[in-house]
Enzyme design. Structure first.
Site, PDB file in Angstrom:
ATOM      1  N   TRP A 100       6.824   9.131   0.929  1.00 25.70           N
ATOM      2  CA  TRP A 100       6.680   7.791   0.352  1.00 25.70           C
ATOM      3  C   TRP A 100       5.519   7.732  -0.618  1.00 25.70           C
ATOM      4  O   TRP A 100       5.616   7.127  -1.683  1.00 25.70           O
ATOM      5  CB  TRP A 100       6.538   6.739   1.446  1.00 25.70           C
ATOM      6  CG  TRP A 100       7.737   6.709   2.339  1.00 25.70           C
ATOM      7  CD1 TRP A 100       7.761   6.982   3.685  1.00 25.70           C
ATOM      8  CD2 TRP A 100       9.097   6.426   1.965  1.00 25.70           C
ATOM      9  NE1 TRP A 100       9.054   6.868   4.145  1.00 25.70           N
ATOM     10  CE2 TRP A 100       9.888   6.534   3.133  1.00 25.70           C
ATOM     11  CE3 TRP A 100       9.725   6.083   0.761  1.00 25.70           C
ATOM     12  CZ2 TRP A 100      11.267   6.314   3.131  1.00 25.70           C
ATOM     13  CZ3 TRP A 100      11.101   5.867   0.760  1.00 25.70           C
ATOM     14  CH2 TRP A 100      11.851   5.984   1.931  1.00 25.70           C
ATOM     15  N   ASP A 167       0.339   1.040   1.548  1.00 31.18           N
ATOM     16  CA  ASP A 167       1.731   0.902   1.980  1.00 31.18           C
ATOM     17  C   ASP A 167       1.719   0.989   3.507  1.00 31.18           C
ATOM     18  O   ASP A 167       1.513   2.059   4.070  1.00 31.18           O
ATOM     19  CB  ASP A 167       2.567   2.032   1.367  1.00 31.18           C
ATOM     20  CG  ASP A 167       4.008   2.050   1.883  1.00 31.18           C
ATOM     21  OD1 ASP A 167       4.376   1.186   2.701  1.00 31.18           O
ATOM     22  OD2 ASP A 167       4.770   2.941   1.449  1.00 31.18           O
ATOM     23  N   LYS A 191      10.963  -1.986   9.012  1.00 33.67           N
ATOM     24  CA  LYS A 191      10.402  -1.025   9.941  1.00 33.67           C
ATOM     25  C   LYS A 191       9.823  -1.720  11.172  1.00 33.67           C
ATOM     26  O   LYS A 191      10.036  -1.272  12.275  1.00 33.67           O
ATOM     27  CB  LYS A 191       9.312  -0.177   9.265  1.00 33.67           C
ATOM     28  CG  LYS A 191       9.802   0.608   8.057  1.00 33.67           C
ATOM     29  CD  LYS A 191      10.539   1.874   8.437  1.00 33.67           C
ATOM     30  CE  LYS A 191      11.346   2.488   7.300  1.00 33.67           C
ATOM     31  NZ  LYS A 191      10.631   2.698   6.061  1.00 33.67           N
TER      32      LYS A 191
HETATM   33  C1  LIG Z   1      10.738   3.134   4.616  1.00 27.08           C
HETATM   34  C2  LIG Z   1       9.488   3.252   3.866  1.00 27.08           C
HETATM   35  C3  LIG Z   1       9.429   2.951   2.488  1.00 27.08           C
HETATM   36  C4  LIG Z   1      10.643   2.559   1.679  1.00 27.08           C
HETATM   37  O1  LIG Z   1      11.008   1.282   2.008  1.00 27.08           O
HETATM   38  P1  LIG Z   1      12.217   0.552   1.252  1.00 27.08           P
HETATM   39  O2  LIG Z   1      12.066  -0.832   1.758  1.00 27.08           O
HETATM   40  O3  LIG Z   1      13.472   1.223   1.689  1.00 27.08           O
HETATM   41  O4  LIG Z   1      12.008   0.652  -0.200  1.00 27.08           O
HETATM   42  C5  LIG Z   1       8.219   3.042   1.860  1.00 27.08           C
HETATM   43  N1  LIG Z   1       7.110   3.399   2.528  1.00 27.08           N
HETATM   44  C6  LIG Z   1       7.126   3.709   3.836  1.00 27.08           C
HETATM   45  C7  LIG Z   1       5.866   4.114   4.521  1.00 27.08           C
HETATM   46  C8  LIG Z   1       8.318   3.633   4.550  1.00 27.08           C
HETATM   47  O5  LIG Z   1       8.335   3.932   5.856  1.00 27.08           O
END
Ligand SMILES: *Cc1c(COP(=O)(O)O)cnc(C)c1O
Length: 355
Positions: A100, A167, A191
């Site tokens: 990511w 993030d 998540k």
């Molecule tokens: C799943 C995830 C993403 C991507 O998320 P989307 O909503 O599918 O764009 C980005 N960063 C992390 C840490 C993730 O676990």
């Protein structure tokens, strides 16, 4: 009976939230209309949006500190781009801890000079780099708190005068942190908070307005702030379910409560991974994620037997990410301790069966 859902994302949500959400699909607020067929400008929905934003700030301890909470679309992946669009003037610093982070770097490169302060790519991202230096003239420092894919988690964040951007898609609301150290936090809902379709962005308003470029309206944080996350039609269902999940968390006792449960779950599973000779962990111990535990069988020929055993125990979603293989048990907030116990029991049963 519901399965033990260890899915990495979209992930398990509290059963009571799913029940409330399904009732609202038929009849929301006793208005005899569905949540998803009313105007997003109606009082009923505006109240949902406000409550969701307020709960997010409250749970993170960021009320009245100059932060705004937004519910946007495009997933965390669009934030990779938006962060740079809105904040990158000349130079940004990124920590590369996995898939990511790597994707975030790719987007940011279009907007200025990018300094990768450290990377764990050399070892398939199985550790969190430490001891790196952040250039003091960077516009911001971007990191990923939890690497969902490899199963590593930052336990500490750098002390720096540079703006911190994080993030937190896969561990937001799972542990106590001093969230006021961050100027911008973003997380895809699916998540640890709700269904896919909404992205939570927490932003310190005074970091905006410092780039020269023209920012397209849909990508402009300031516009979304000014319009209370309603510049266009928001993902009403995802926001509503996120609101319910945040309320569920608050009623339980908030992050301090859930952190303790999460630590218990993680300790239970990692203890078994370390004790049981048939399994081994694949990331550095000190960097192990409490959310996503990755492990492999020491004897690959046991795969079919083990897979059959956990499937029969009602376990779902523990196959590793396609880029890593092995197993990944994701233990997000809504996963009960007894689900982890069930998995551990299966691991023990496999060992007994081999003896
Ligand atoms: C799943 C995830 C993403 C991507 O998320 P989307 O909503 O599918 O764009 C980005 N960063 C992390 C840490 C993730 O676990």
């Amino acid at each position: 009976m519901k399965k033990h859902n260890f899915s990495a994302g979209p992930c398990i949500l509290p059963q009571e939230v799913l029940q409330q959400a399904s009732a609202a699909i038929i009849n929301f607020n006793n208005d005899d209309l569905s949540l998803i067929e009313i105007s997003h400008r109606s009082n009923s929905f505006v109240a949902v949006m406000e409550k969701a934003r307020n709960l997010a700030l409250e749970l993170l301890g960021l009320e009245n500190k100059g932060y705004k909470a937004l519910f946007l679309q495009g997933g965390a992946s669009l934030e990779f781009l938006m962060v740079a669009y809105n904040l990158l003037n000349k130079k940004a610093a990124y920590l590369n801890t996995g898939t990511w982070a790597d994707k975030a770097i790719i987007e940011a490169k279009h907007f200025g000079k990018l300094v990768e302060v450290a990377s764990s790519k050399d070892k398939k991202y199985n550790y969190i780099p430490k001891g790196y230096e952040i250039p003091t003239d960077a516009d911001y420092f971007h990191c990923t708190s939890n690497n969902t894919v490899a199963g590593t988690q930052m336990k500490e964040f750098p002390e720096t005068n540079v703006s911190l951007v994080c993030d937190m898609s896969s561990d937001i609301f799972s542990r106590q942190l001093d969230f006021s150290k961050f100027d911008l936090i973003y997380a895809g809902a699916q998540k640890n908070m709700g269904p896919a379709g909404a992205t939570l962005v927490i932003i310190k308003e005074d970091i905006l307005g410092k780039v020269e470029r023209h920012i397209p309206s849909m990508l402009d944080y300031q516009i979304h702030i000014d319009k209370d996350s309603m510049y266009n039609t928001p993902s009403v269902f995802a926001v509503y379910v996120s609101m319910l999940t945040l309320q569920w968390l608050k009623d339980l006792g908030g992050i301090p409560f859930i952190e303790e449960v999460n630590n218990k779950k993680a300790a239970l599973l990692y203890t078994e991974i370390d004790r049981n000779p048939l399994f081994k962990g694949i990331v550095a111990r000190e960097d192990r994620s409490t959310m996503n535990a990755t492990f492999v069988l020491t004897d690959k020929s046991l795969k079919d037997t083990f897979d059959k055993m956990w499937t029969e125990a009602g376990i779902s979603g523990i196959n590793g990410h396609r880029s890593v293989g092995g197993y990944r048990a994701s233990m997000y907030n809504a996963l009960p301790l007894y689900s982890v116990q069930t998995l551990v029991d299966v691991m023990k049963a496999l060992e007994r069966a081999q003896a």
